[in-house]
Enzyme design. Structure first.
Site, PDB file in Angstrom:
ATOM      1  N   TYR A 185      -1.830  -0.407  10.878  1.00  0.00           N
ATOM      2  CA  TYR A 185      -1.939  -1.085   9.575  1.00  0.00           C
ATOM      3  C   TYR A 185      -0.743  -0.763   8.699  1.00  0.00           C
ATOM      4  O   TYR A 185      -0.046  -1.664   8.208  1.00  0.00           O
ATOM      5  CB  TYR A 185      -3.240  -0.671   8.867  1.00  0.00           C
ATOM      6  CG  TYR A 185      -3.269  -1.020   7.383  1.00  0.00           C
ATOM      7  CD1 TYR A 185      -3.251  -2.346   6.951  1.00  0.00           C
ATOM      8  CD2 TYR A 185      -3.289  -0.014   6.407  1.00  0.00           C
ATOM      9  CE1 TYR A 185      -3.257  -2.663   5.588  1.00  0.00           C
ATOM     10  CE2 TYR A 185      -3.295  -0.319   5.062  1.00  0.00           C
ATOM     11  CZ  TYR A 185      -3.283  -1.645   4.654  1.00  0.00           C
ATOM     12  OH  TYR A 185      -3.277  -1.948   3.315  1.00  0.00           O
TER      13      TYR A 185
ATOM     14  N   LYS B 170       2.352  -3.123   7.219  1.00  0.00           N
ATOM     15  CA  LYS B 170       2.649  -3.297   5.792  1.00  0.00           C
ATOM     16  C   LYS B 170       4.077  -2.826   5.494  1.00  0.00           C
ATOM     17  O   LYS B 170       4.793  -3.432   4.709  1.00  0.00           O
ATOM     18  CB  LYS B 170       1.640  -2.535   4.916  1.00  0.00           C
ATOM     19  CG  LYS B 170       0.224  -3.073   4.940  1.00  0.00           C
ATOM     20  CD  LYS B 170       0.058  -4.481   4.375  1.00  0.00           C
ATOM     21  CE  LYS B 170       0.250  -4.585   2.889  1.00  0.00           C
ATOM     22  NZ  LYS B 170      -0.125  -5.916   2.350  1.00  0.00           N
TER      23      LYS B 170
ATOM     24  N   THR C 137       0.825  -1.213   0.000  1.00  0.00           N
ATOM     25  CA  THR C 137       0.000   0.000   0.000  1.00  0.00           C
ATOM     26  C   THR C 137       0.862   1.266   0.000  1.00  0.00           C
ATOM     27  O   THR C 137       1.992   1.252   0.502  1.00  0.00           O
ATOM     28  CB  THR C 137      -0.892   0.001   1.263  1.00  0.00           C
ATOM     29  OG1 THR C 137      -1.484   1.281   1.419  1.00  0.00           O
ATOM     30  CG2 THR C 137      -0.093  -0.292   2.535  1.00  0.00           C
ATOM     31  N   ASP C 138       0.292   2.342  -0.479  1.00  0.00           N
ATOM     32  CA  ASP C 138       1.010   3.633  -0.426  1.00  0.00           C
ATOM     33  C   ASP C 138       1.037   4.195   0.992  1.00  0.00           C
ATOM     34  O   ASP C 138       1.764   5.147   1.274  1.00  0.00           O
ATOM     35  CB  ASP C 138       0.381   4.651  -1.387  1.00  0.00           C
ATOM     36  CG  ASP C 138      -1.077   4.995  -1.061  1.00  0.00           C
ATOM     37  OD1 ASP C 138      -1.683   4.318  -0.196  1.00  0.00           O
ATOM     38  OD2 ASP C 138      -1.608   5.940  -1.667  1.00  0.00           O
ATOM     39  N   GLU C 139       0.235   3.599   1.892  1.00  0.00           N
ATOM     40  CA  GLU C 139       0.167   4.148   3.255  1.00  0.00           C
ATOM     41  C   GLU C 139       1.490   3.989   3.998  1.00  0.00           C
ATOM     42  O   GLU C 139       1.714   4.641   5.018  1.00  0.00           O
ATOM     43  CB  GLU C 139      -1.000   3.506   4.017  1.00  0.00           C
ATOM     44  CG  GLU C 139      -2.309   3.768   3.293  1.00  0.00           C
ATOM     45  CD  GLU C 139      -3.572   3.370   4.040  1.00  0.00           C
ATOM     46  OE1 GLU C 139      -3.557   3.344   5.279  1.00  0.00           O
ATOM     47  OE2 GLU C 139      -4.576   3.103   3.371  1.00  0.00           O
TER      48      GLU C 139
HETATM   49  P1  NAD Z   1      -9.418  -7.545   2.126  1.00  0.00           P
HETATM   50  O1  NAD Z   1      -9.429  -7.255   3.584  1.00  0.00           O
HETATM   51  O2  NAD Z   1     -10.637  -7.301   1.315  1.00  0.00           O
HETATM   52  O3  NAD Z   1      -9.021  -9.080   1.897  1.00  0.00           O
HETATM   53  C1  NAD Z   1      -7.986  -9.701   2.606  1.00  0.00           C
HETATM   54  C2  NAD Z   1      -8.059 -11.199   2.336  1.00  0.00           C
HETATM   55  O4  NAD Z   1      -6.972 -11.827   3.057  1.00  0.00           O
HETATM   56  C3  NAD Z   1      -9.361 -11.849   2.819  1.00  0.00           C
HETATM   57  O5  NAD Z   1      -9.839 -12.739   1.822  1.00  0.00           O
HETATM   58  C4  NAD Z   1      -8.940 -12.594   4.070  1.00  0.00           C
HETATM   59  O6  NAD Z   1      -9.720 -13.758   4.315  1.00  0.00           O
HETATM   60  C5  NAD Z   1      -7.488 -12.954   3.755  1.00  0.00           C
HETATM   61  N1  NAD Z   1      -6.696 -13.143   4.976  1.00  0.00           N
HETATM   62  C6  NAD Z   1      -6.618 -12.310   6.045  1.00  0.00           C
HETATM   63  N2  NAD Z   1      -5.800 -12.843   6.981  1.00  0.00           N
HETATM   64  C7  NAD Z   1      -5.356 -14.021   6.480  1.00  0.00           C
HETATM   65  C8  NAD Z   1      -4.484 -15.026   6.968  1.00  0.00           C
HETATM   66  N3  NAD Z   1      -3.910 -14.928   8.176  1.00  0.00           N
HETATM   67  N4  NAD Z   1      -4.215 -16.094   6.180  1.00  0.00           N
HETATM   68  C9  NAD Z   1      -4.790 -16.203   4.963  1.00  0.00           C
HETATM   69  N5  NAD Z   1      -5.654 -15.306   4.449  1.00  0.00           N
HETATM   70  C10 NAD Z   1      -5.927 -14.225   5.213  1.00  0.00           C
HETATM   71  O7  NAD Z   1      -8.167  -6.735   1.558  1.00  0.00           O
HETATM   72  P2  NAD Z   1      -7.986  -5.979   0.164  1.00  0.00           P
HETATM   73  O8  NAD Z   1      -8.521  -4.624   0.297  1.00  0.00           O
HETATM   74  O9  NAD Z   1      -8.429  -6.860  -0.939  1.00  0.00           O
HETATM   75  O10 NAD Z   1      -6.393  -5.851   0.121  1.00  0.00           O
HETATM   76  C11 NAD Z   1      -5.587  -6.896  -0.438  1.00  0.00           C
HETATM   77  C12 NAD Z   1      -4.131  -6.485  -0.347  1.00  0.00           C
HETATM   78  O11 NAD Z   1      -3.910  -5.269  -1.045  1.00  0.00           O
HETATM   79  C13 NAD Z   1      -3.667  -6.230   1.089  1.00  0.00           C
HETATM   80  O12 NAD Z   1      -2.353  -6.729   1.213  1.00  0.00           O
HETATM   81  C14 NAD Z   1      -3.683  -4.719   1.216  1.00  0.00           C
HETATM   82  O13 NAD Z   1      -2.713  -4.291   2.158  1.00  0.00           O
HETATM   83  C15 NAD Z   1      -3.331  -4.305  -0.185  1.00  0.00           C
HETATM   84  N6  NAD Z   1      -3.862  -2.988  -0.609  1.00  0.00           N
HETATM   85  C16 NAD Z   1      -5.189  -2.680  -0.449  1.00  0.00           C
HETATM   86  C17 NAD Z   1      -5.667  -1.461  -0.914  1.00  0.00           C
HETATM   87  C18 NAD Z   1      -7.141  -1.093  -0.805  1.00  0.00           C
HETATM   88  O14 NAD Z   1      -7.520   0.017  -1.180  1.00  0.00           O
HETATM   89  N7  NAD Z   1      -8.008  -1.979  -0.366  1.00  0.00           N
HETATM   90  C19 NAD Z   1      -4.800  -0.547  -1.515  1.00  0.00           C
HETATM   91  C20 NAD Z   1      -3.448  -0.903  -1.651  1.00  0.00           C
HETATM   92  C21 NAD Z   1      -2.997  -2.129  -1.202  1.00  0.00           C
HETATM   93  P1  TYD Z   2     -10.824   3.828   4.172  1.00  0.00           P
HETATM   94  O1  TYD Z   2     -11.790   3.364   3.122  1.00  0.00           O
HETATM   95  O2  TYD Z   2     -10.895   3.220   5.528  1.00  0.00           O
HETATM   96  O3  TYD Z   2      -9.367   3.694   3.545  1.00  0.00           O
HETATM   97  P2  TYD Z   2      -7.935   4.214   4.132  1.00  0.00           P
HETATM   98  O4  TYD Z   2      -8.092   4.623   5.536  1.00  0.00           O
HETATM   99  O5  TYD Z   2      -7.078   2.995   4.008  1.00  0.00           O
HETATM  100  O6  TYD Z   2      -7.519   5.332   3.230  1.00  0.00           O
HETATM  101  O7  TYD Z   2     -11.009   5.396   4.360  1.00  0.00           O
HETATM  102  C1  TYD Z   2     -10.858   6.293   3.280  1.00  0.00           C
HETATM  103  C2  TYD Z   2     -10.977   7.702   3.819  1.00  0.00           C
HETATM  104  O8  TYD Z   2     -12.312   7.909   4.302  1.00  0.00           O
HETATM  105  C3  TYD Z   2     -10.073   7.951   5.020  1.00  0.00           C
HETATM  106  O9  TYD Z   2      -9.601   9.298   4.957  1.00  0.00           O
HETATM  107  C4  TYD Z   2     -10.987   7.786   6.212  1.00  0.00           C
HETATM  108  C5  TYD Z   2     -12.330   8.242   5.683  1.00  0.00           C
HETATM  109  N1  TYD Z   2     -13.512   7.565   6.256  1.00  0.00           N
HETATM  110  C6  TYD Z   2     -14.583   8.325   6.759  1.00  0.00           C
HETATM  111  O10 TYD Z   2     -14.556   9.567   6.737  1.00  0.00           O
HETATM  112  N2  TYD Z   2     -15.658   7.655   7.251  1.00  0.00           N
HETATM  113  C7  TYD Z   2     -15.730   6.296   7.295  1.00  0.00           C
HETATM  114  O11 TYD Z   2     -16.757   5.746   7.785  1.00  0.00           O
HETATM  115  C8  TYD Z   2     -14.637   5.529   6.768  1.00  0.00           C
HETATM  116  C9  TYD Z   2     -14.657   4.028   6.805  1.00  0.00           C
HETATM  117  C10 TYD Z   2     -13.546   6.217   6.262  1.00  0.00           C
END
Ligand code: NAD
Ligand code: TYD
Length: 349
Positions: free
Chosen positions: A155, A159, A130-132
């Site tokens: 989080y 990461k 992630t970019d975070e």
């Molecule tokens: P998500 O929470 O929707 O899915 C995570 C998946 O991992 C689930 O299917 C869960 O069952 C599985 N999981 C969790 N713990 C586990 C374990 N101990 N063993 C096996 N499986 C396990 O997450 P997402 O949003 O799809 O993100 C996927 C990846 O991309 C993550 O690594 C996240 O850090 C990264 N990412 C997410 C975003 C975003 O915007 N969602 C952006 C950049 C990077």
């Molecule tokens: P989120 O979807 O949790 O992603 P991330 O924190 O990883 O960027 O949140 C996106 C943005 O929205 C973040 O600035 C937090 C804000 N947010 C709210 O204002 N209300 C909410 O209920 C949630 C879940 C997030």
């Protein structure tokens, strides 16, 4: 012989899009989706490909050394695309230890197994991040691949830590690795704890729309299918030991995004203009809330020829339409019913 590729976290939001893409596009691969099916993992996300001949699901926890080793010992694993993670910032604030276990320990367990038994001569370990990890930006500038790590939430700290372990395994053990760091994703099948699906769900149910702080924080939104295509590009063409930033060049202040969503939902639900926006409620800010994320994606664009395929208006509308026409998915997820899907499907096997 097909190349066997393990995709971890394939039942989650982004993982399900990646698994679907690889199963459909690459019949020459055998895809093993390894997922623990936590609250965020939902096999209904993959209903359309669950019978594919080049697809297999394995329920396993990446922190379980014995289970992970058993898989890598018994199969010739060409490569790993690692997405499994605890992914929600708010949960990491209330329960950081799960994030250390899955994101840090789980990543090391996987790399150890791949290093010991995987096809490290021909394949690679791809860590999706992630970019975070870069922390927060002020009003100006963007994250590049050389921006120093400065994670602010449990989080992002977990990461960042896993990214460091992946880099260290490359330096120390010459493990063939690649990392990508992506901005916020939006699209279908996202668990409705994240901003966009949560707001859609609440608008539908006429519940308050909780905006953290003043709603002035900024995120760079990328359509999930475009993240999946970037992962495809990095997996196939990225250079070992390198990091690639992925982003949408699409910055939105949270409050503006919520207003846009309300406006579209009013029209789709046949409500009077301004009706949904009345649900907006400002709530206490998230602790340690990063102000702004923005990605400079010029490296992946120049080196791998990747760029987003849809503009935000198009992707956002598709996303809203998906949630509106998948009522059952949303109600199964919010009621927890989806967890019985696995039992029903797999108890018969
Ligand atoms: P998500 O929470 O929707 O899915 C995570 C998946 O991992 C689930 O299917 C869960 O069952 C599985 N999981 C969790 N713990 C586990 C374990 N101990 N063993 C096996 N499986 C396990 O997450 P997402 O949003 O799809 O993100 C996927 C990846 O991309 C993550 O690594 C996240 O850090 C990264 N990412 C997410 C975003 C975003 O915007 N969602 C952006 C950049 C990077
Ligand atoms: P989120 O979807 O949790 O992603 P991330 O924190 O990883 O960027 O949140 C996106 C943005 O929205 C973040 O600035 C937090 C804000 N947010 C709210 O204002 N209300 C909410 O209920 C949630 C879940 C997030």
């Amino acid at each position: 012989m097909k190349k066997t590729i393990v995709i971890t976290g394939g039942a989650g939001f982004i993982g399900s899009h990646v698994v679907r893409r690889f199963v459909n596009k690459y019949p020459e691969y055998h895809i093993i989706n390894l997922d623990a099916l936590t609250y965020a993992g939902n096999l209904e996300n993959l209903r359309d490909i669950e019978g594919a001949e080049n697809y297999e699901f394995l329920k396993a926890d990446i922190t379980n050394i014995a289970d992970v080793e058993a898989l890598f010992k018994s199969r010739n694993i060409h490569s790993v695309i690692h997405l499994a993670a605890e992914s929600h910032v708010d949960r990491s604030i209330s329960n950081p230890i799960d994030f250390v276990m899955t994101n840090v320990v789980g990543t090391v367990v996987l790399m150890n197994a791949y290093k010991a038994y995987g096809d490290t001569q021909n394949g690679r370990f791809y860590h999706v991040s992630t970019d975070e990890v870069y922390g927060t930006l002020g009003d100006e500038g963007k994250f590049t691949e050389t921006t120093p790590y400065s994670p602010n939430s449990p989080y992002s700290a977990s990461k960042a830590s896993s990214d460091h372990f992946v880099r260290a395994y490359h330096e120390t053990f010459k493990l063939p690795v690649v990392i990508s760091n992506c901005s916020n994703n939006y699209g279908s099948h996202q668990f409705p704890e994240k901003l966009i699906p949560l707001m859609i769900h609440n608008i539908k149910n006429e519940k308050a729309l909780p905006v953290y702080g003043k709603g002035e924080n900024i995120r760079d939104w990328l359509w999930v299918e475009d993240h999946a295509s970037a992962i495809d590009a990095v997996f196939h063409q990225g250079r070992n030991g390198e990091t690639y930033n992925i982003g949408g060049n699409n910055e939105w202040k949270n409050i503006d995004l919520v207003h846009k969503l309300c406006e579209i939902m009013d029209s789709k639900l046949g409500k009077a203009a301004g009706e949904s926006a009345k649900l907006i409620t400002y709530v206490t800010d998230r602790a340690g809330h990063d102000f702004r994320y923005a990605i400079d994606a010029s490296k992946i664009e120049a080196e791998l020829g990747w760029k987003p395929s849809v503009n935000f208006a198009e992707g956002f509308e598709k996303t809203i339409d998906w949630y509106l026409s998948n009522d059952e998915w949303l109600s199964n997820v919010t009621s927890g019913n989806y967890q019985s899907y696995y039992e029903n499907l797999y108890s018969k096997r």
